[in-house]
Design an enzyme around this catalytic site. Structure first.
Site, PDB file in Angstrom:
ATOM      1  N   ASN A  63       0.861  -1.188   0.000  1.00  0.00           N
ATOM      2  CA  ASN A  63       0.000   0.000   0.000  1.00  0.00           C
ATOM      3  C   ASN A  63       0.899   1.240   0.000  1.00  0.00           C
ATOM      4  O   ASN A  63       1.518   1.556   1.010  1.00  0.00           O
ATOM      5  CB  ASN A  63      -0.887  -0.033   1.256  1.00  0.00           C
ATOM      6  CG  ASN A  63      -1.718   1.227   1.430  1.00  0.00           C
ATOM      7  OD1 ASN A  63      -1.817   2.054   0.525  1.00  0.00           O
ATOM      8  ND2 ASN A  63      -2.316   1.381   2.607  1.00  0.00           N
ATOM      9  N   TRP A  64       0.944   1.912  -1.158  1.00  0.00           N
ATOM     10  CA  TRP A  64       1.845   3.066  -1.290  1.00  0.00           C
ATOM     11  C   TRP A  64       1.327   4.297  -0.539  1.00  0.00           C
ATOM     12  O   TRP A  64       2.046   5.263  -0.379  1.00  0.00           O
ATOM     13  CB  TRP A  64       2.033   3.430  -2.764  1.00  0.00           C
ATOM     14  CG  TRP A  64       2.748   2.402  -3.583  1.00  0.00           C
ATOM     15  CD1 TRP A  64       3.132   1.151  -3.193  1.00  0.00           C
ATOM     16  CD2 TRP A  64       3.173   2.535  -4.947  1.00  0.00           C
ATOM     17  NE1 TRP A  64       3.769   0.507  -4.232  1.00  0.00           N
ATOM     18  CE2 TRP A  64       3.811   1.328  -5.315  1.00  0.00           C
ATOM     19  CE3 TRP A  64       3.082   3.556  -5.899  1.00  0.00           C
ATOM     20  CZ2 TRP A  64       4.353   1.115  -6.595  1.00  0.00           C
ATOM     21  CZ3 TRP A  64       3.603   3.352  -7.162  1.00  0.00           C
ATOM     22  CH2 TRP A  64       4.235   2.147  -7.506  1.00  0.00           C
ATOM     23  N   LYS A  65       0.063   4.308  -0.167  1.00  0.00           N
ATOM     24  CA  LYS A  65      -0.558   5.478   0.482  1.00  0.00           C
ATOM     25  C   LYS A  65      -0.324   6.722  -0.393  1.00  0.00           C
ATOM     26  O   LYS A  65      -0.312   6.594  -1.615  1.00  0.00           O
ATOM     27  CB  LYS A  65      -0.020   5.641   1.912  1.00  0.00           C
ATOM     28  CG  LYS A  65      -0.173   4.342   2.728  1.00  0.00           C
ATOM     29  CD  LYS A  65       0.123   4.502   4.197  1.00  0.00           C
ATOM     30  CE  LYS A  65      -0.051   3.159   4.906  1.00  0.00           C
ATOM     31  NZ  LYS A  65       0.168   3.253   6.344  1.00  0.00           N
ATOM     32  N   HIS A  68      -9.359   1.130   5.410  1.00  0.00           N
ATOM     33  CA  HIS A  68      -8.050   1.346   6.039  1.00  0.00           C
ATOM     34  C   HIS A  68      -8.232   2.315   7.212  1.00  0.00           C
ATOM     35  O   HIS A  68      -9.034   3.253   7.131  1.00  0.00           O
ATOM     36  CB  HIS A  68      -7.052   1.911   5.021  1.00  0.00           C
ATOM     37  CG  HIS A  68      -5.643   1.862   5.522  1.00  0.00           C
ATOM     38  ND1 HIS A  68      -5.175   2.759   6.449  1.00  0.00           N
ATOM     39  CD2 HIS A  68      -4.631   1.010   5.274  1.00  0.00           C
ATOM     40  CE1 HIS A  68      -3.915   2.453   6.742  1.00  0.00           C
ATOM     41  NE2 HIS A  68      -3.563   1.397   6.039  1.00  0.00           N
ATOM     42  N   GLU A 113      -6.593   4.733   8.170  1.00  0.00           N
ATOM     43  CA  GLU A 113      -6.381   6.148   7.834  1.00  0.00           C
ATOM     44  C   GLU A 113      -7.625   6.731   7.170  1.00  0.00           C
ATOM     45  O   GLU A 113      -7.935   7.922   7.332  1.00  0.00           O
ATOM     46  CB  GLU A 113      -5.137   6.285   6.939  1.00  0.00           C
ATOM     47  CG  GLU A 113      -3.862   6.021   7.754  1.00  0.00           C
ATOM     48  CD  GLU A 113      -2.706   5.418   6.991  1.00  0.00           C
ATOM     49  OE1 GLU A 113      -2.712   5.424   5.749  1.00  0.00           O
ATOM     50  OE2 GLU A 113      -1.765   4.918   7.657  1.00  0.00           O
ATOM     51  N   GLU A 134      -4.837  -4.715  10.929  1.00  0.00           N
ATOM     52  CA  GLU A 134      -3.767  -3.732  11.080  1.00  0.00           C
ATOM     53  C   GLU A 134      -3.972  -2.957  12.383  1.00  0.00           C
ATOM     54  O   GLU A 134      -4.736  -1.971  12.407  1.00  0.00           O
ATOM     55  CB  GLU A 134      -3.769  -2.746   9.908  1.00  0.00           C
ATOM     56  CG  GLU A 134      -3.567  -3.378   8.559  1.00  0.00           C
ATOM     57  CD  GLU A 134      -3.081  -2.353   7.525  1.00  0.00           C
ATOM     58  OE1 GLU A 134      -1.993  -2.559   6.978  1.00  0.00           O
ATOM     59  OE2 GLU A 134      -3.775  -1.357   7.291  1.00  0.00           O
ATOM     60  N   GLY A 181       3.211   2.317  10.793  1.00  0.00           N
ATOM     61  CA  GLY A 181       4.169   3.395  10.585  1.00  0.00           C
ATOM     62  C   GLY A 181       4.946   3.776  11.831  1.00  0.00           C
ATOM     63  O   GLY A 181       5.596   4.824  11.866  1.00  0.00           O
ATOM     64  N   SER A 238       4.133  -2.178  10.288  1.00  0.00           N
ATOM     65  CA  SER A 238       5.590  -2.267  10.431  1.00  0.00           C
ATOM     66  C   SER A 238       6.150  -3.643  10.052  1.00  0.00           C
ATOM     67  O   SER A 238       7.069  -4.134  10.704  1.00  0.00           O
ATOM     68  CB  SER A 238       6.022  -1.859  11.845  1.00  0.00           C
ATOM     69  OG  SER A 238       5.624  -0.521  12.109  1.00  0.00           O
ATOM     70  N   GLY A 273       3.132  -1.048   4.271  1.00  0.00           N
ATOM     71  CA  GLY A 273       3.158   0.378   3.963  1.00  0.00           C
ATOM     72  C   GLY A 273       4.572   0.809   3.612  1.00  0.00           C
ATOM     73  O   GLY A 273       5.048   0.636   2.491  1.00  0.00           O
ATOM     74  N   GLY A 274       5.288   1.353   4.592  1.00  0.00           N
ATOM     75  CA  GLY A 274       6.622   1.927   4.383  1.00  0.00           C
ATOM     76  C   GLY A 274       7.568   1.037   3.584  1.00  0.00           C
ATOM     77  O   GLY A 274       8.240   1.507   2.652  1.00  0.00           O
TER      78      GLY A 274
HETATM   79  P1  13P Z   1       3.478   0.338   7.680  1.00  0.00           P
HETATM   80  O1  13P Z   1       3.964  -0.939   7.036  1.00  0.00           O
HETATM   81  O2  13P Z   1       4.194   1.554   7.170  1.00  0.00           O
HETATM   82  O3  13P Z   1       3.427   0.237   9.155  1.00  0.00           O
HETATM   83  O4  13P Z   1       1.944   0.557   7.182  1.00  0.00           O
HETATM   84  C1  13P Z   1       1.040  -0.477   7.321  1.00  0.00           C
HETATM   85  C2  13P Z   1      -0.196  -0.090   6.585  1.00  0.00           C
HETATM   86  O5  13P Z   1      -0.933   0.780   7.000  1.00  0.00           O
HETATM   87  C3  13P Z   1      -0.489  -0.796   5.324  1.00  0.00           C
HETATM   88  O6  13P Z   1      -1.780  -0.531   4.878  1.00  0.00           O
END
Ligand code: 13P
Length: 263
Positions: free
Chosen positions: A20-22, A105, A107, A177, A183, A222, A243-244
């Site tokens: 997930n590139w966000k 998600h 967010e 999650e 993050g 993470s 994510g990251g």
């Molecule tokens: P991180 O891997 O950066 O913690 O993000 C997880 C995430 O929200 C994937 O959707």
């Protein structure tokens, strides 16, 4: 660990590594990252890979992904068409080559006020257009500390089951999650994650014994090359939503390598 792995295999749940590139990316990054990931993936096809770039890069990404990577979007409108400025419909996503979409998600829930009911509608419209939804769920640190993790996750999932029925989960994925792990560099331990994943599977099995074992449940928060093996080895953890570490080919491929070894 071996027994757990083979149980998953018998249940035909393939591992899935999803990036997930966000709100990250550019035309150049889309080219470079997808090319590097494609080149770095073996042809084994023993596990699945999916990428979720921002909307505007989807047509470009669709030309690059080839057969090793599935393309998905990060959210979808609950509406089919009309006066909804800024929204993107499930049919539009399908037309530009998406096969999957993230819904719910944390967010989106937190910053865009998406309710459990909004998310259930998004899940429904996505499936109606042939997109496979990844339903995200998870608790805040405060909720975990006050002992309501299972209650929160159950409400998030039951809201969707109430609208679409358990049958719809035969063609869907769930991602657990925990918000405190997103993050932050703090990963849930494999035991902590497995506990909630097992709870989710039991919740599904209360509605259908036949569907519950088929639903892939990803862990997100993470995930890195260094912890992927331990997490993905757990009985009910069927891969990761990253994510990251999905923004750098080497980091993402390091996670894929662990999935490959366990597949
Ligand atoms: P991180 O891997 O950066 O913690 O993000 C997880 C995430 O929200 C994937 O959707």
């Amino acid at each position: 660990m071996r027994t757990l792995k083979s149980e998953r295999y018998i249940m035909t749940r393939k591992l899935l590594v999803a990036g997930n590139w966000k709100l990250n990316g550019s035309i150049a990054m889309t080219n470079d990252l997808i090319s590097a990931i494609t080149n770095g993936l073996s042809d084994s096809n023993r596990f699945d890979v999916a990428l979720f770039p921002p909307f505007v890069y989807l047509p470009q990404a669709s030309k690059l992904v080839g057969s090793k990577i599935v393309l998905g979007a990060q959210t979808v409108s609950e509406h089919a068409k009309g006066a909804f400025t800024g929204e993107v419909s499930a049919a539009m996503l399908k037309e530009v080559g998406c096969q999957m979409v993230l819904v719910g998600h944390s967010e989106r829930r937190e910053y865009f006020n998406e309710s459990n009911q909004d998310i259930a509608k998004k899940f429904q419209v996505a499936q109606a257009q042939g997109l496979k939804p990844i339903l995200c769920c998870g608790e805040t640190l405060e909720q975990r500390e006050s002992g309501v993790t299972e209650q929160v996750v159950a409400q998030q999932i039951n809201a969707v089951i109430d609208l679409v029925g358990i049958g719809a989960f035969a063609d869907a994925v769930i991602a657990y999650e925990p918000i405190w792990a997103i993050g932050t560099g703090v990963t849930a331990s494999s035991e902590q994650a497995q506990e909630v994943h097992a709870f989710i599977r039991t919740l599904l099995s209360l509605k259908s014994d036949t569907i519950a074992p088929l639903v892939p449940i990803l862990y997100g928060g993470s995930v890195k090359g260094s912890n992927a093996k331990e997490l993905f080895s757990m009985q009910d953890i069927d891969g990761g939503l990253i994510g990251g570490a999905s923004l750098t080919a080497n980091d993402f491929l390091a996670i894929c390598q662990q999935a490959d070894k366990l597949s």
